[in-house]
Design an enzyme around this catalytic site. Structure first.
Site, mmCIF file in Angstrom:
data_model
loop_
_atom_site.group_PDB
_atom_site.id
_atom_site.type_symbol
_atom_site.label_atom_id
_atom_site.label_comp_id
_atom_site.label_asym_id
_atom_site.label_seq_id
_atom_site.Cartn_x
_atom_site.Cartn_y
_atom_site.Cartn_z
ATOM 1 C CD GLN A 1 -3.326 -0.148 0.636
ATOM 2 O OE1 GLN A 1 -3.804 -1.043 1.290
ATOM 3 N NE2 GLN A 1 -3.768 0.160 -0.577
ATOM 4 C CB THR B 1 -1.866 -5.219 8.669
ATOM 5 O OG1 THR B 1 -1.102 -4.643 9.736
ATOM 6 C CG2 THR B 1 -1.690 -6.729 8.737
ATOM 7 C CG HIS B 2 -4.060 -2.951 3.925
ATOM 8 N ND1 HIS B 2 -4.571 -1.720 3.628
ATOM 9 C CD2 HIS B 2 -4.659 -3.320 5.080
ATOM 10 C CE1 HIS B 2 -5.446 -1.354 4.570
ATOM 11 N NE2 HIS B 2 -5.504 -2.308 5.465
ATOM 12 C CG ASN B 3 1.500 -7.573 4.456
ATOM 13 O OD1 ASN B 3 0.801 -7.524 5.462
ATOM 14 N ND2 ASN B 3 2.683 -7.027 4.405
#
Lengths: 252, 588
Positions: free
Chosen positions: B347, B514-516
């Protein structure tokens, strides 16, 4: 709050084999975890919550008396007593750090601490083999040796406030070398932990009487602001509360 | 020697959002399902207890609910010339652990991606001509369209009781919603949340310069709700303890508050907690999986045979399990061959902090997704002709909390300690707010996931290695959007506006998102994706991998809405197609 309701592990194992629909178990008894097989019911057990244990002030669990004197002096310069609030020492920041270092934080129990250790780029983050306790012990020894060598045998707590501030600024700016530990990284750790102690719930030993929350206007562990959500641009009227409650709730 | 257990129809790895949705759908269809979760059982009354959940130190700073790096971490480097080192302490992102997964401690922003996000490569080629997308970008189509998963989005939104305002209802643009969203069949199940001062001012300023602000779609409920499963939730009380916390109030959607009360009562479902799956077991032919092997908390090893294996762990862990189990071929950035680990994305964010003299924002009165968004510069909502980038960002004013260990805004130049620091902290705490851009992240050849050659987990299995830096395209995008944010900031007329731009290199230390995404992506071509359009492995037909790992690239939006939709999309394909005739659902 310990209890022995969890069945022995073998029961859980049999459940795997039996494959019938019934609850088998729950996770923790006296802090020991068991694998669990859950089926047929939403599992629930009384007293299985894990509230924090309040810190009891008095004495030191990690720091030596000399280390404690240095840390108390440091937290009192990072957060000095003035007309805005009490200082870091009276707020309990040194006690907070001492108790944190005695727990899972201090031992780096939750971190990945397997070798090999190598120096990486700044973007790769923390790579020291030392836990926070190790970093404090080494760093404070380095600070003490530095002070004794440069201030006629005095320790940090024996310096004047101006000398203390000057030394802390040099540590912050990475402009000073210790024989033991790294001055800059000790400073950063101290600053981080001192602020944690000052602003965390008082149950952990710092933020005495919710001093920091009163200072900035944070109401603490309140859980319902529906009465105030529409009151734009108006101060929130109620004083802070801690997880432990509010001193006005307790008979003195 | 692993103890072999009786076979089950379906084994699910991980009991978070996707695991719970798949388990519910498959048990309803009559299958016998076991979910294996490496973390503990967690429920609201005991684990997100109102008496002690508002504890910033324990949950936000010491990260009590998250995966512990000692249990599993990743190694990281910015590029292939560096040696990856372990992430010893999580910072930039925080994977979940335990029942409910990262869906326990999320903020609750629940988006639909734009239609053009799904056929991205063909869309951009068609709108701007072939060659407009820079050759370094591995932008890909998903292999299905927005229209195909619209009903899956709808099911997730109604499961979770999302609060929001439709922007495009059956093709008609609605006043007050997001005019750039894809068409939806019906409105959100609940109206938008009540607004605090900061997002109210933000929306007025944005509207004043011709933009289209709307209430951020939120999984923090604006009112009481009973979902289609018959499970009741309560109205959010705006306590400001969402992200990094479980909700004590049954007001934030999670597996706990929307599915588990029903799922756990089913006789054909079993959850095993504190049991960590270490690999998917393969038949000697390598054509199909036979089940999984796991280790329980006491170190005992079990083999769970099953006809169908669903990887429903956090996306990164899905990818690692595929690599450890040799499901598909590991991606090689030098040759471009192999697909597992390809197109890892993240992101691309930036922020603006505003300081005022005459406003009181009460930042502690907040919720994880209480705020306003502007999507005018997101994805391909705007014309990129003449621009030197593709992609975009949502601009969000969502002040999530006033928790003071982390939230202590002071103007630049303020000392970090001492009396001057203290005075500035006291003076500004109630009088500042920020807004941020959440930008798309597009794949390039050199950003990928594979197994680390050196570092191991506590079982001796290789850690996964992450090689990532922000692509130049994304930095240019973020800078351009940040310029637009400065225009909004100016319209707000603060005493001071402080801009934080996204810069290289990507740094694993400060929290970002926490947008993997990616690594086990869907697609139409087995040469460029390990999964087909139904999230089924091209190589091993009885393995599906459900999560943000399936995104070919990431949009300028939070992933959970799309992850929930993918869970329903995969569940339908499994129940209606795969179970009737097990085999590849798409011919390679």
């Amino acid at each position: 709050m310990t209890h022995d309701a969890a069945p022995p592990v073998s029961v859980t194992r049999r459940r795997f084999l039996a494959s019938t629909a019934a609850i088998a178990v729950l996770a923790s008894a006296g802090g020991r975890a068991h694998a669990a097989s859950l089926s047929g019911i939403l599992p629930w057990q009384p007293y299985s919550a894990t509230p924090p244990t309040p810190v009891v002030p008095g004495g030191w669990t990690f720091f030596t008396p000399a280390e404690a004197r240095a840390v108390e002096a440091i937290v009192d310069r990072l957060i000095p007593a003035d007309d805005v609030s009490v200082g870091g020492k009276d707020a309990g920041c040194a006690v907070f750090i001492d108790r944190q270092l005695s727990g899972s934080y201090g031992s780096a129990q939750n971190l990945y601490m397997q070798p090999p250790f190598a120096n990486g780029t700044p973007s790769q983050g923390f790579q020291s083999p030392l836990s926070p306790t190790g970093r404090y012990r080494q760093g404070l020894a380095g600070l003490d040796a530095y002070c004794k060598a440069n201030f006629a045998g005095k320790s940090f707590d024996g310096l004047s406030p101006a000398e203390q501030d000057d030394l802390l600024k040099k540590m912050e700016a990475n402009g000073i070398k210790f024989e033991s530990g790294d001055a800059k990284s000790l400073f950063e750790l101290l600053l981080q932990n001192t602020m944690e102690g000052f602003f965390a719930d008082p149950i952990y030993g710092g933020n005495k009487d919710m001093v920091s929350w009163r200072m900035i206007g944070f109401p603490g562990a309140r859980y319902d602001y529906r009465d105030h959500i529409d009151k734009h641009n108006q101060p929130y009227p109620l004083p802070p509360v801690s997880i432990m409650g509010n001193s006005t709730w307790v008979r003195r | 020697m692993a103890r072999r257990l009786p076979r089950r129809d379906v084994v699910i790895v991980g009991l978070g959002w996707t695991g719970a949705i798949l388990a519910h759908e498959l048990t309803d269809a009559g299958y016998d399902v076991v979910a294996i979760e490496r973390g503990p059982w967690r429920d609201t009354a005991t684990d997100f207890n109102v008496g002690y959940m508002p504890d910033e130190l324990r949950y936000a700073i010491r990260q009590d609910l998250f995966l512990k790096p000692a249990q599993e971490t990743f190694t990281f480097r910015n590029n292939t010339t560096q040696t990856a080192l372990p992430i010893r302490e999580f910072g930039s992102f925080l994977p979940g652990n335990g029942v409910g997964g990262a869906g326990v401690h999320w903020n609750g922003h629940t988006w639909r991606f734009f239609p053009s996000d799904f056929n991205l490569k063909s869309h951009l080629d068609q709108r701007y001509g072939p060659g407009f997308v820079h050759k370094d970008l591995q932008v890909q189509d998903w292999g299905f369209t927005y229209d195909e998963i619209e009903s899956a989005y709808d099911r997730f939104e109604y499961l979770a009781g999302i609060s929001g305002k439709a922007g495009v209802l059956k093709g008609q643009v609605q006043t007050g919603g997001n005019p750039f969203e894809g068409p939806r069949a019906r409105d959100y199940p609940l109206p938008p949340m009540k607004m605090t001062l900061a997002p109210t001012m933000f929306a007025q300023a944005a509207q004043g310069i011709g933009l289209h602000p709307f209430p951020t779609p939120s999984a923090n409920l604006s009112g009481a709700y009973v979902n289609p499963l018959g499970i009741a939730m309560g109205e959010c009380t705006y306590c400001g303890f969402c992200e990094r916390f479980g909700c004590s109030n049954y007001s934030k959607s999670s597996a706990q508050t929307t599915i588990l009360p029903l799922l756990m009562r089913k006789s054909n479902f079993e959850a095993r907690t504190l049991c960590e799956v270490t690999r998917v077991n393969m038949h000697p032919t390598g054509k199909h999986a036979t089940g999984v092997t796991y280790v329980d908390v006491n170190g005992e090893e079990f083999e769970q045979p099953a006809d169908l294996v669903l990887l429903c762990a956090y996306g990164l862990h899905n990818v690692r399990l595929m690599l450890l189990s040799k499901i598909g071929q590991s991606y090689d950035p030098n040759t471009g061959e192999g697909t597992v680990g390809r197109n890892y994305c993240y992101q691309t964010n930036s922020g603006v902090q505003l300081f005022f003299d005459d406003k009181i924002f009460n930042p502690f009165i907040a919720a994880g997704s209480l705020g306003q968004t502007v999507d005018d510069y997101n994805g391909d909502a705007f014309d990129h002709t003449g621009k030197d980038f593709v992609g975009g960002a949502g601009i969000n004013c969502i002040p999530t909390n006033g928790r003071p260990i982390s939230f202590r805004p002071v103007p630049p130049g303020t000392p970090r300690w001492g009396s001057a620091w203290k005075k500035a902290t006291k003076d500004n705490y109630l009088r500042a707010f920020g807004f941020s851009s959440q930008g798309s992240s597009y794949a390039i050849r050199g950003n990928y996931l594979d197994l680390d050659p050196t570092y191991k987990d506590r079982f001796g299995n290789p850690l996964m290695r992450m090689t990532f830096d922000f692509p130049d395209n994304d930095i240019r995008m973020s800078n351009w959007v940040t310029d637009r944010m400065q225009e909004i900031a100016k319209a707000l007329n603060p005493r001071q506006a402080v801009v934080s731009r996204r810069t290289k290199p990507y740094n694993i230390v400060p929290y970002q998102s926490t947008h993997n995404t990616g690594g086990a992506i869907v697609g139409a071509d087995p040469k460029t994706s390990p999964l087909n359009r139904y999230l089924q492995s091209w190589d091993v037909h009885n393995v599906f991998a459900i999560g943000a790992s399936a995104f070919p690239q990431n949009a300028g939006k939070n992933p959970t809405g799309t992850v929930g939709a993918l869970a329903y999309w995969a569940a339908d394909a499994i129940i209606q197609k795969y179970m009737r005739n097990p085999g590849p659902l798409v011919q390679a």
